[in-house]
Design an enzyme around this catalytic site. Structure first.
Site, PDB file in Angstrom:
ATOM      1  N   ALA A 122      -4.753   7.348  -4.319  1.00 21.11           N
ATOM      2  CA  ALA A 122      -3.376   6.935  -4.602  1.00 21.11           C
ATOM      3  C   ALA A 122      -3.414   5.437  -4.919  1.00 21.11           C
ATOM      4  O   ALA A 122      -3.283   4.595  -4.020  1.00 21.11           O
ATOM      5  CB  ALA A 122      -2.492   7.219  -3.397  1.00 21.11           C
ATOM      6  N   SER A 160       0.852  -1.195   0.000  1.00 23.63           N
ATOM      7  CA  SER A 160       0.000   0.000   0.000  1.00 23.63           C
ATOM      8  C   SER A 160       0.883   1.238   0.000  1.00 23.63           C
ATOM      9  O   SER A 160       2.080   1.151  -0.307  1.00 23.63           O
ATOM     10  CB  SER A 160      -0.932  -0.028   1.213  1.00 23.63           C
ATOM     11  OG  SER A 160      -1.900   0.981   1.113  1.00 23.63           O
ATOM     12  N   ASN A 161       0.335   2.378   0.343  1.00 24.34           N
ATOM     13  CA  ASN A 161       1.120   3.612   0.421  1.00 24.34           C
ATOM     14  C   ASN A 161       0.588   4.477   1.569  1.00 24.34           C
ATOM     15  O   ASN A 161      -0.366   4.103   2.237  1.00 24.34           O
ATOM     16  CB  ASN A 161       1.085   4.358  -0.920  1.00 24.34           C
ATOM     17  CG  ASN A 161      -0.337   4.654  -1.345  1.00 24.34           C
ATOM     18  OD1 ASN A 161      -1.051   5.369  -0.659  1.00 24.34           O
ATOM     19  ND2 ASN A 161      -0.764   4.065  -2.467  1.00 24.34           N
ATOM     20  N   HIS A 162       1.215   5.646   1.754  1.00 23.54           N
ATOM     21  CA  HIS A 162       0.910   6.459   2.937  1.00 23.54           C
ATOM     22  C   HIS A 162      -0.272   7.406   2.742  1.00 23.54           C
ATOM     23  O   HIS A 162      -0.492   8.284   3.584  1.00 23.54           O
ATOM     24  CB  HIS A 162       2.137   7.288   3.340  1.00 23.54           C
ATOM     25  CG  HIS A 162       3.261   6.454   3.858  1.00 23.54           C
ATOM     26  ND1 HIS A 162       3.150   5.714   4.999  1.00 23.54           N
ATOM     27  CD2 HIS A 162       4.504   6.235   3.368  1.00 23.54           C
ATOM     28  CE1 HIS A 162       4.292   5.078   5.213  1.00 23.54           C
ATOM     29  NE2 HIS A 162       5.122   5.374   4.229  1.00 23.54           N
TER      30      HIS A 162
END
Ligand code: CTP
Length: 401
Positions: free
Chosen positions: A276, A207-209
């Site tokens: 995102a 995943s991402n932030h």
């Protein structure tokens, strides 16, 4: 100018409360329906009779009086704007902390409409780090906090802390909430927000932030401006905005996001892809938890579908499509290339290199490019203010074409 708008005015215990009478008078003169709530402390500075007479509605202070319960949920729901003027340091701190010991605070916590706060206090209180923190907290909750004015203060000192004049408050309401409010009535808007999670096995993912804050600020503002919003959100720690005009769909993976977008997109007037989306996912998600047997583990990744580019291919002449670009360098050419390649109307570029800007924080520094060749660069701002800039740029583009 304010006809058809219901403004719930909360008056708190500040000497500036005497100006509330003039504020109510101006709002009523502009055609607004004004309903006044007072904190118990406000009654020491102005009578409810004055405000009831000027607003032509009963004034409430307590959640319940005698045998009547005052419905704070409905007050917050029927309002087009909750205006708190004057707002003391005490009320600001209680709002920021979610405290709820009077009708005004209960209405604030129940409100689905925009909230505007007009502070009034002594200069030292205004600049105290505790007050700064509470104001920042309110801003991060999407509350519109106006500045204080400079001049004579109740303490006899001169400085910052005076409440803005009633005329200035009315101008701020008209400029920030009412004019844009008419422009998106009836429009259908799709906003995507937050990250996606691509499973590696039943307990792990890529995943991402992304916090979803930028997309959430956009969804809330679109709804406040009258649009019917469909918000598709990935897993975020931040709760999505609540509003009667926001319908929420939760997704986990890029594939689920793609499916939801393709389902809703054909009915939309405006689509903003602020999510995102993971660009790659594990080719095969393991069905059992992967054991740590070897020193090295190789994951085979495959590209996800570029959802924005797919929507660009399907876009009809009446539809508006907005994408984001997050680049390590603030490189306009990369954003312009994406604008062309994905057949977008507008692209919002934010750079990972700008301190304070980006993914997880509360602020962002953006540049906007549109298909008519306009290019606007903005300073670092709170994400709620950035949402204003993005929607205003889109409205300008819509009017120019
Ligand atoms: N996006 C998308 N589907 C993907 C990846 C991205 O719809 N699989 C959308 C994002 O929501 C965003 C825009 O595309 O609006 C730009 O994403 P970004 O990651 O900055 O650019 P990419 O086009 O993925 O290119 P690159 O990662 O190579 O910079």
């Amino acid at each position: 100018m304010l006809e058809g708008h219901t403004i719930v005015l909360g008056v708190t215990g500040s000497i500036a409360a005497y100006k509330s009478a003039e504020l109510v008078r101006l709002l009523v003169k502009k055609g607004a329906t004004v309903k006044v709530l007072m904190t118990p402390e406000a009654r020491q500075f102005i009578t409810s009779l004055t405000l009831a007479t000027l607003s032509r509605h009963p004034v409430y202070t307590e959640i319940a009086s005698e045998d009547e319960w005052h419905n704070h949920v409905m007050l917050g729901r029927e309002a087009d704007l909750l205006l708190i003027a004057p707002a003391t340091a005490h009320t600001i701190a209680k709002m920021a902390s979610g405290l709820c010991d009077n009708l005004l605070l209960a209405t604030y916590l129940s409100a689905c409409c925009p909230v505007m706060v007009v502070p009034a206090m002594d200069e030292d209180m205004w600049w105290h780090p505790a007050t700064r923190e509470q104001v920042d907290k309110l801003l991060s909750h999407g509350v519109d906090v106006l500045d204080v004015a400079h001049g004579d203060l109740a303490s006899g000192l001169q400085g910052w802390g005076r409440m803005l004049e009633p005329q200035q408050i009315v101008e701020a309401i008209e400029a920030r909430w009412v004019q844009p409010g008419h422009q998106l009535k009836g429009k259908k808007v799709l906003v995507t927000a937050g990250p996606t999670r691509e499973p590696i096995d039943p307990v792990r993912y890529i995943s991402n932030h992304s916090s979803g804050k930028m997309g959430f600020a956009l969804a809330r503002l679109f709804a406040w401006m009258g649009a019917e919003v469909h918000l598709i959100a990935g897993p975020t720690p931040v709760p999505p905005p609540r509003h009667p005009h926001i319908q929420l769909t939760r997704i986990e993976t890029a594939a689920e996001l793609q499916h939801a977008c393709e389902m809703f997109f054909p009915q939309m007037d405006i689509t903003v892809m602020a999510a995102a989306v993971a660009d790659y996912r594990p080719q095969h998600a393991a069905t059992q938890k992967i054991k740590k047997l070897d020193d090295h583990l190789q994951l085979q990744l495959e590209k996800t579908t570029d959802i924005l580019a797919e929507l660009g291919k399907r876009k009809q002449a009446h539809q508006w499509l907005v994408g984001f670009a997050l680049e390590s360098q603030h490189d306009a050419s990369l954003a312009l290339e994406k604008l062309q390649r994905k057949n977008l109307d507008m692209i919002v570029l934010n750079s990972l290199d700008d301190p304070g800007a980006g993914f997880a924080g509360d602020s962002n520094k953006i540049s906007i490019f549109d298909r008519l060749g306009h290019e606007i660069h903005f300073p670092l701002k709170h994400k709620h203010a950035v949402a204003h800039d993005i929607i205003q740029a889109l409205l300008d583009l819509m009017h120019a074409t």
